[in-house]
Motif scaffolding. Sequence first.
Motif, PDB file in Angstrom:
ATOM      1  N   HIS A 172     -20.333   0.823 -34.381  1.00  0.00           N
ATOM      2  CA  HIS A 172     -20.477   2.218 -33.968  1.00  0.00           C
ATOM      3  C   HIS A 172     -21.883   2.397 -33.411  1.00  0.00           C
ATOM      4  CE1 HIS A 172     -16.626   3.430 -35.641  1.00  0.00           C
ATOM      5  NE2 HIS A 172     -16.902   2.606 -36.647  1.00  0.00           N
ATOM      6  N   ALA A 173     -21.939   2.815 -32.177  1.00  0.00           N
ATOM      7  CA  ALA A 173     -23.200   2.808 -31.441  1.00  0.00           C
ATOM      8  C   ALA A 173     -23.801   4.197 -31.327  1.00  0.00           C
ATOM      9  CB  ALA A 173     -22.981   2.232 -30.043  1.00  0.00           C
ATOM     10  N   ARG A 174     -25.117   4.177 -31.104  1.00  0.00           N
ATOM     11  CA  ARG A 174     -25.849   5.382 -30.747  1.00  0.00           C
ATOM     12  C   ARG A 174     -26.414   5.181 -29.345  1.00  0.00           C
ATOM     13  NH1 ARG A 174     -28.374   4.836 -36.245  1.00  0.00           N
ATOM     14  NH2 ARG A 174     -30.109   3.814 -35.166  1.00  0.00           N
TER      15      ARG A 174
ATOM     16  N   ASP B  56     -28.595   1.915 -27.985  1.00  0.00           N
ATOM     17  CA  ASP B  56     -28.375   0.659 -28.695  1.00  0.00           C
ATOM     18  C   ASP B  56     -28.111  -0.463 -27.692  1.00  0.00           C
ATOM     19  OD1 ASP B  56     -28.668   1.898 -31.115  1.00  0.00           O
ATOM     20  OD2 ASP B  56     -26.543   1.864 -31.654  1.00  0.00           O
ATOM     21  N   ASP B  57     -28.632  -1.646 -27.994  1.00  0.00           N
ATOM     22  CA  ASP B  57     -28.373  -2.846 -27.194  1.00  0.00           C
ATOM     23  C   ASP B  57     -27.421  -3.746 -27.966  1.00  0.00           C
ATOM     24  OD1 ASP B  57     -29.984  -2.688 -24.731  1.00  0.00           O
ATOM     25  OD2 ASP B  57     -31.676  -2.573 -26.127  1.00  0.00           O
ATOM     26  N   ILE B  58     -26.267  -4.023 -27.379  1.00  0.00           N
ATOM     27  CA  ILE B  58     -25.237  -4.816 -28.042  1.00  0.00           C
ATOM     28  C   ILE B  58     -25.020  -6.098 -27.245  1.00  0.00           C
ATOM     29  CG2 ILE B  58     -22.848  -4.871 -28.831  1.00  0.00           C
ATOM     30  CD1 ILE B  58     -22.928  -1.822 -29.014  1.00  0.00           C
TER      31      ILE B  58
ATOM     32  N   LEU C  75     -19.532   1.944 -24.721  1.00  0.00           N
ATOM     33  CA  LEU C  75     -20.232   2.357 -23.508  1.00  0.00           C
ATOM     34  C   LEU C  75     -20.293   3.880 -23.410  1.00  0.00           C
ATOM     35  CD1 LEU C  75     -18.678  -0.260 -21.080  1.00  0.00           C
ATOM     36  CD2 LEU C  75     -21.063  -0.197 -21.839  1.00  0.00           C
ATOM     37  N   ASP C  76     -19.212   4.547 -23.778  1.00  0.00           N
ATOM     38  CA  ASP C  76     -19.194   6.017 -23.774  1.00  0.00           C
ATOM     39  C   ASP C  76     -20.158   6.592 -24.800  1.00  0.00           C
ATOM     40  OD1 ASP C  76     -17.349   6.092 -21.739  1.00  0.00           O
ATOM     41  OD2 ASP C  76     -15.618   6.423 -23.039  1.00  0.00           O
ATOM     42  N   GLU C  77     -20.387   5.856 -25.883  1.00  0.00           N
ATOM     43  CA  GLU C  77     -21.321   6.308 -26.915  1.00  0.00           C
ATOM     44  C   GLU C  77     -22.785   6.108 -26.500  1.00  0.00           C
ATOM     45  OE1 GLU C  77     -18.407   5.530 -30.814  1.00  0.00           O
ATOM     46  OE2 GLU C  77     -20.029   4.124 -30.346  1.00  0.00           O
ATOM     47  N   GLY C  78     -22.987   5.495 -25.342  1.00  0.00           N
ATOM     48  CA  GLY C  78     -24.347   5.364 -24.821  1.00  0.00           C
ATOM     49  C   GLY C  78     -24.999   4.019 -25.055  1.00  0.00           C
TER      50      GLY C  78
ATOM     51  N   PRO D  55     -22.337   1.321 -15.636  1.00  0.00           N
ATOM     52  CA  PRO D  55     -23.771   0.994 -15.531  1.00  0.00           C
ATOM     53  C   PRO D  55     -24.354   0.407 -16.810  1.00  0.00           C
ATOM     54  CG  PRO D  55     -23.407   3.381 -15.589  1.00  0.00           C
ATOM     55  CD  PRO D  55     -22.071   2.760 -15.400  1.00  0.00           C
ATOM     56  N   GLY D  56     -23.688   0.625 -17.937  1.00  0.00           N
ATOM     57  CA  GLY D  56     -24.200   0.086 -19.193  1.00  0.00           C
ATOM     58  C   GLY D  56     -23.708  -1.305 -19.526  1.00  0.00           C
ATOM     59  N   LEU D  57     -22.864  -1.892 -18.672  1.00  0.00           N
ATOM     60  CA  LEU D  57     -22.271  -3.201 -18.970  1.00  0.00           C
ATOM     61  C   LEU D  57     -22.853  -4.273 -18.057  1.00  0.00           C
ATOM     62  CD1 LEU D  57     -20.117  -4.968 -20.397  1.00  0.00           C
ATOM     63  CD2 LEU D  57     -18.517  -4.291 -18.581  1.00  0.00           C
ATOM     64  N   ARG D  58     -23.295  -5.359 -18.664  1.00  0.00           N
ATOM     65  CA  ARG D  58     -23.690  -6.556 -17.940  1.00  0.00           C
ATOM     66  C   ARG D  58     -22.765  -7.688 -18.413  1.00  0.00           C
ATOM     67  NH1 ARG D  58     -25.673  -3.087 -15.661  1.00  0.00           N
ATOM     68  NH2 ARG D  58     -27.854  -2.744 -15.058  1.00  0.00           N
TER      69      ARG D  58
END
Length: 322
Positions: free
Chosen positions: A49-51, A54-56, A74-77, A95-98
């Motif tokens: 569960h992300a905030r 956060d870097d995952i 990704l929706d959680e930021g 944009p948050g996915l590599r």
Amino acid sequence: MSAPGRRIDVCNGDADGLCAVVQWRQIDPAPAELVTGLKRDIELLRRVHARPGDDILVCDLSMQRNLPELLRLLDEGARVRYFDHHAAGEVPRHPGLRAHLDFSPSTCSSLLVDRFLGGRRRAWALVGAYGDNLSDVADALARGDGIDAHRRAQLRRLGEAVNYNAYGEDERDVLIPPAELYRVMVRHQDPLHMLQREHVIGRIDALRTADLDQALSLGPWREHARARIWRLPDAAWSRRVGGSLANLLAGQCPALAHAVLRDTAAGPLVASVRAPLRAPRGTHELCRRFGGAGRAGAGGIDALAPGDLAAFVEALEAGDWG
């Protein structure tokens, strides 16, 4: 002021997944929470569960199986960096996915991380590749780095032991939980130093050898001109040995496809499937027909219905492995 983002590492608990994260965290030794599990614990992103911020890091998990949870994170930021070689389906644009994905049968997640890091922890990448049954690929890469035959054999031994330790119904079946094994691994910049100093690998290796001997003593359940099938009873040793046995058999007869089936108390069978090493393609498609998944050369089925066994055998023996 908002709290700084956390670092969360998520990976399969086999050799490929753990070695991928070991490489990353040795180069970027920031505190990180590890989320991992046994070999068949695939949908691990549901545990995260992300905030925002956060870097995952995700290594060696099927994106296809984790797609809804990936989109949620990704929706959680969260920012997600994803290394994997399993069939992925449609990769989301965000944009948050590599995403670092490669579905070639001659690569694995550890080698993808190695590629990204420029080989700075090459020995650990080799351990992951050996554990993922890519011995020819690992040997060629190791020889290119001047690693002699003795050291290659030691890296292979370590990879196969770490990989073996990931198989089981739950953590009571294995010698050490994968998360604890990771904490031992990441302390050692050189995996050969780990072999010299950590007795746990010798204990895993001894258990692996005993389990393989017991499995091989049963002989094949079915033999065909194009495939061999082993069928094991439901026991702690057989729950551990399925993947290692499948890899061993594939190496012994590289022109044949192989499956290791295991009975379960609930009824459905568990299957570890390997394409012929000489034509390592098509395994994911075959396994997917029966509710499983995988990659080009290797895959698994968590619940093969007894009524589907005959169709599975027919498909394996008639497989187009070109």
